[in-house]
Design a protein around this motif. Structure first.
Motif, short mmCIF file in Angstrom:
data_model
loop_
_atom_site.label_atom_id
_atom_site.label_comp_id
_atom_site.label_asym_id
_atom_site.label_seq_id
_atom_site.Cartn_x
_atom_site.Cartn_y
_atom_site.Cartn_z
N ARG A 1 8.48 5.57 -4.86
CA ARG A 1 8.09 4.16 -4.79
C ARG A 1 9.27 3.29 -4.38
O ARG A 1 10.41 3.72 -4.37
CB ARG A 1 7.57 3.69 -6.15
N TYR A 2 8.94 2.05 -4.07
CA TYR A 2 9.91 0.98 -3.85
C TYR A 2 10.86 1.26 -2.68
O TYR A 2 12.05 1.01 -2.76
CB TYR A 2 10.72 0.71 -5.12
N TYR A 3 10.33 1.79 -1.59
CA TYR A 3 11.20 2.03 -0.44
C TYR A 3 10.47 1.99 0.90
O TYR A 3 11.10 2.03 1.95
CB TYR A 3 11.92 3.37 -0.59
N LEU A 4 9.15 1.87 0.89
CA LEU A 4 8.38 1.90 2.14
C LEU A 4 7.57 0.62 2.32
O LEU A 4 7.08 0.04 1.35
CB LEU A 4 7.39 3.07 2.14
N PRO B 1 3.79 4.50 11.00
CA PRO B 1 3.38 3.17 10.53
C PRO B 1 4.18 2.62 9.35
O PRO B 1 4.05 1.45 9.01
CB PRO B 1 1.93 3.39 10.11
N ALA B 2 4.99 3.47 8.70
CA ALA B 2 5.68 3.04 7.48
C ALA B 2 7.18 2.90 7.73
O ALA B 2 7.84 3.84 8.17
CB ALA B 2 5.43 4.03 6.35
N TYR C 1 0.83 -1.21 0.00
CA TYR C 1 0.00 0.00 0.00
C TYR C 1 0.86 1.26 0.00
O TYR C 1 0.38 2.35 0.32
CB TYR C 1 -0.91 0.00 1.23
N GLU C 2 2.11 1.11 -0.36
CA GLU C 2 3.09 2.19 -0.27
C GLU C 2 2.64 3.47 -0.98
O GLU C 2 2.57 4.54 -0.37
CB GLU C 2 4.41 1.70 -0.87
#
Length: 249
Positions: free
Chosen positions: A214-217, A195-196, A25-26
Motif C-alpha cells: 500500500r501507499y505507493y501507487l 496504468p499505475a 484504487y491502489e
C-alpha cells in the motif's frame, strides 16, 4: 522554499491549499490484477492442455457448460465482493500537496510520502510490485531457468507452464481494460499497459491471502487525471511522467 516558488510564479497553483484529491484504487487494483491474472492463467491452461477426449469430458452437455460458467462467476464474485466492501468502508483517497503525497483512509491520514527522492522512486509497472534493476533481472532469470527445467523434465509440463504464463499475461491486460471501462468516463478513458504510477517505496497493509502493498501507487484510468498529474509533477518536482521508466518485470 514554497513561498519563494509561489512569489516567482504568482499564477502557480498552491497544492497545500488546493491539493489534487483522487480516489485511491491502489489496493483494489493490485488485488484483482494478481488474483484474476492467476485465475485466468490457470483456467485457460487447463482448457488448452487437458485431454478432454480421453477423460470423456468432451461429451459434456451445454447445460454442464452453463453450470461451469455460473460456478466461475460465483467464484469471481466471492473474490471481488470483499474487496469492494473494504473499499467502501475505508474510502481511500490520495492528496497531492506541494512537497508530499498523503494517503487517506476513512478521512484520516494513513501514510505520508515525502517527495524528497521522488525522482528515484517513480516508474510505471506492468505487473504489481517493484522489480526494478537487479531484482527485475533476477526474476527474469528465475523465470527462464524454471522454464528450461520444465522442458528438461517433460515437454508436456513445459507446455502447461508456458500456456499458464501466456494466459496470465492476457489476464493482466484484460483486468486493466476492465478497470479502464469501469473507472473511466466516456471520452475520458485512458487504457495503458502501464496504468499505475509508483511514487514511493511499497508498504505492506494487512497480511492475508494475496496480500498486496500500500501507499505507493497511483492507478490512472482517465486522461484528465493523467494530465493533471503530469502538470503537478512537472511544476512541483521537475519530473515529466512521460519520461519515467517502464518496468516490465
Amino acid at each position: 522554499d514554497d513561498s519563494g516558488f509561489l512569489q516567482h510564479n504568482p499564477k502557480a497553483r498552491d497544492y497545500d491549499k488546493d491539493p489534487i484529491i483522487l480516489k485511491n484504487y491502489e489496493y483494489l487494483y493490485q488485488k484483482l490484477l494478481m488474483v484474476f491474472s492467476l485465475f485466468i492463467g490457470g483456467v485457460f491452461a487447463i482448457i488448452v492442455n487437458f485431454d478432454w477426449k480421453a477423460s470423456g469430458a468432451v461429451d459434456y452437455s451445454v447445460k454442464d457448460s452453463i453450470y461451469m460458467i455460473l460456478f466461475l462467476s460465483f467464484l469471481s464474485l466471492f473474490i471481488i465482493l470483499p474487496e469492494l466492501i473494504d473499499y467502501k468502508k475505508e474510502r481511500p483517497t490520495i492528496r497531492l500537496k506541494n512537497n508530499q503525497i498523503e494517503f487517506y483512509e476513512k478521512d484520516k491520514i494513513a501514510y505520508v510520502e515525502q517527495c524528497e527522492n521522488l525522482q528515484h522512486n517513480m516508474d510505471w509497472s506492468f505487473f504489481i510490485g517493484n522489480f526494478k534493476g537487479k531484482r527485475g533481472l533476477l526474476y527474469m532469470f528465475m523465470a527462464v531457468l524454471l522454464c528450461l527445467v520444465f522442458m528438461t523434465i517433460d515437454l508436456v509440463v513445459a507446455r502447461w507452464f508456458l500456456s499458464f504464463a501466456l494466459f496470465q499475461f492476457v489476464g493482466n491486460i484484460l483486468v486493466k481494460f476492465i478497470f479502464c471501462l469501469v473507472l473511466g468516463k466516456s471520452g475520458d478513458r485512458r487504457f495503458s499497459l502501464f496504468p499505475a504510477l509508483r511514487v514511493g517505496e511499497p508498504h505492506y497493509g494487512h497480511i492475508g491471502l494475496f496480500a498486496c502493498s500500500r501507499y505507493y501507487l497511483i492507478p490512472i484510468f482517465r486522461n484528465s487525471i493523467y494530465f493533471e498529474l503530469k502538470e503537478y509533477f512537472l511544476a512541483r518536482h521537475n519530473i515529466n511522467i512521460n519520461d519515467v521508466d517502464k518496468i516490465y518485470f
